[in-house]
Design a protein around this motif. Structure first.
Motif, PDB file in Angstrom:
ATOM      1  N   VAL A 123       0.836  -1.198   0.000  1.00  0.00           N
ATOM      2  CA  VAL A 123       0.000   0.000   0.000  1.00  0.00           C
ATOM      3  C   VAL A 123       0.872   1.249   0.000  1.00  0.00           C
ATOM      4  CG1 VAL A 123      -1.847  -1.205   1.239  1.00  0.00           C
ATOM      5  CG2 VAL A 123      -0.187   0.159   2.525  1.00  0.00           C
ATOM      6  N   ARG A 182       0.692   5.240   1.253  1.00  0.00           N
ATOM      7  CA  ARG A 182      -0.030   6.181   2.108  1.00  0.00           C
ATOM      8  C   ARG A 182       0.695   7.515   2.139  1.00  0.00           C
ATOM      9  NH1 ARG A 182      -0.954   4.203   7.865  1.00  0.00           N
ATOM     10  NH2 ARG A 182       1.118   3.239   7.766  1.00  0.00           N
ATOM     11  N   ALA A 235      -2.963  -0.886  -3.349  1.00  0.00           N
ATOM     12  CA  ALA A 235      -3.923   0.158  -2.997  1.00  0.00           C
ATOM     13  C   ALA A 235      -3.187   1.428  -2.596  1.00  0.00           C
ATOM     14  CB  ALA A 235      -4.844  -0.302  -1.862  1.00  0.00           C
ATOM     15  N   THR A 236      -3.822   2.566  -2.842  1.00  0.00           N
ATOM     16  CA  THR A 236      -3.257   3.874  -2.486  1.00  0.00           C
ATOM     17  C   THR A 236      -4.307   4.667  -1.727  1.00  0.00           C
ATOM     18  OG1 THR A 236      -1.822   3.951  -4.443  1.00  0.00           O
ATOM     19  CG2 THR A 236      -2.329   6.048  -3.375  1.00  0.00           C
ATOM     20  N   TRP A 275      -9.522   5.074  -0.067  1.00  0.00           N
ATOM     21  CA  TRP A 275      -8.598   4.116  -0.662  1.00  0.00           C
ATOM     22  C   TRP A 275      -8.965   3.885  -2.119  1.00  0.00           C
ATOM     23  CZ3 TRP A 275      -4.212   2.269   1.428  1.00  0.00           C
ATOM     24  CH2 TRP A 275      -4.056   2.352   2.813  1.00  0.00           C
ATOM     25  N   GLN A 311      -8.163   1.079  -4.915  1.00  0.00           N
ATOM     26  CA  GLN A 311      -7.584  -0.252  -5.100  1.00  0.00           C
ATOM     27  C   GLN A 311      -7.172  -0.439  -6.565  1.00  0.00           C
ATOM     28  OE1 GLN A 311      -9.647  -3.599  -3.373  1.00  0.00           O
ATOM     29  NE2 GLN A 311     -10.527  -2.346  -1.717  1.00  0.00           N
ATOM     30  N   LEU A 356      -7.996  -2.174   5.131  1.00  0.00           N
ATOM     31  CA  LEU A 356      -7.903  -0.799   4.635  1.00  0.00           C
ATOM     32  C   LEU A 356      -8.951   0.040   5.364  1.00  0.00           C
ATOM     33  CD1 LEU A 356      -7.582  -1.464   0.777  1.00  0.00           C
ATOM     34  CD2 LEU A 356      -5.739  -1.223   2.469  1.00  0.00           C
TER      35      LEU A 356
END
Length: 287
Positions: free
Chosen positions: A34, A36, A54-55, A68, A70, A91
């Protein structure tokens, strides 16, 4: 005596800070990668090709909003481990994954002092710290204002096969609960508190760190005595110095003697070994 130290969370099998830079960080949580936001990552990243699953895209406000995105399907939750303790990652809407990996050095330090100990965990969230201390031999009172978080802690206890351990799971306002414990004449061997900058209790009680931390620490002092072992205070996302909270802890616990340590918490990046600061802390111990 006061010591100034830096606590560094090193990567472990189920978690690591892979890379960081340009105001972001790339982490691995098991097999899930991920991205973040991370304002303190002001440098350039080691790699331009992060390819996360995911971001988290922050909102425009300063209160932590966002969502989020995905890039590949991510499970609703998935199991991670640290030692003998298993817990669920997910998440969450709050940009984190349901626990705080930079707490690992604090967990390890408290575990060394937790055998046959009565420990109070305030703002305990989903219980990873409580379970790690319980697995080390402590009897826990776990308090959080969020019923969902406490239920998450019970799920993690089940995942860890620690449901038979002496852990009291309590949904309550941390300040009110601690004040009642003082009136009851209770004592503890150790206390962990990880308060937010701002929060609300289950009945709408308002928590503001700058206003409520000092009274809460005073009540915590009244729950400890000369035979107690530790108190750990961590503070995130505030414009506050470790020197300030260290002085507060030092004055509050001066009559018990012992040592106060203050400083920064950080995580080590796997790509280059650099340190990314995450929080400040102060902790008191008899040794």
């Amino acid at each position: 005596m006061t010591k100034l130290v830096t606590l560094i969370a090193e990567p472990w099998a189920d978690w690591g800070l892979i890379d960081s830079g340009n105001g972001q960080k790339l982490e691995r949580y098991g097999k899930i990668r991920v991205v973040r936001p991370e304002p303190q990552a002001m440098w350039a990243p080691a790699s331009a090709d992060w390819d996360p699953d995911a971001t988290f895209v922050p909102g425009s406000d300063e209160e932590g909003g966002g969502r989020w995105v995905q890039h590949r399907p991510v499970p609703r939750d998935w199991p991670l481990e640290r030692g003998a303790v298993c817990f669920a990652a997910s998440l969450t809407p709050f940009r984190h994954l349901g626990f705080f990996p930079d707490m690992a050095p604090q967990w390890d330090w408290m575990r060394e002092r937790s055998a046959d100990a009565d420990v109070l965990n305030l703002f305990g969230y989903t219980g990873v710290g409580s379970l790690l201390l319980s697995e080390a031999g402590a009897r826990l009172v776990h308090v959080d204002a969020s019923k969902k978080s406490v239920e998450g802690g019970k799920v993690n206890a089940d995942l860890s096969e620690l449901t038979d351990r002496p852990i009291r799971w309590i949904v309550d306002d941390a300040g009110k609960f601690t004040a009642r414990e003082v009136r009851r004449g209770r004592r503890y061997d150790g206390i962990l508190l990880d308060p937010p900058k701002f929060g609300r209790g289950p009945e709408g009680e308002v928590w503001r760190l700058e206003e409520n931390l000092a009274p809460l620490l005073s009540d915590c002092r009244n729950l400890l005595d000369e035979n107690s072992r530790f108190l750990v205070l961590t503070v995130y996302a505030v414009r506050m110095s470790a020197l300030a909270i260290g002085e507060l802890v030092k004055q509050t616990f001066a009559d018990l003697g012992g040592t106060v340590e203050i400083g920064e918490m950080a995580v080590r990046e796997e790509a280059r070994g650099l340190l990314l600061p995450t929080a400040i802390f102060a902790r008191w111990s008899k040794s």
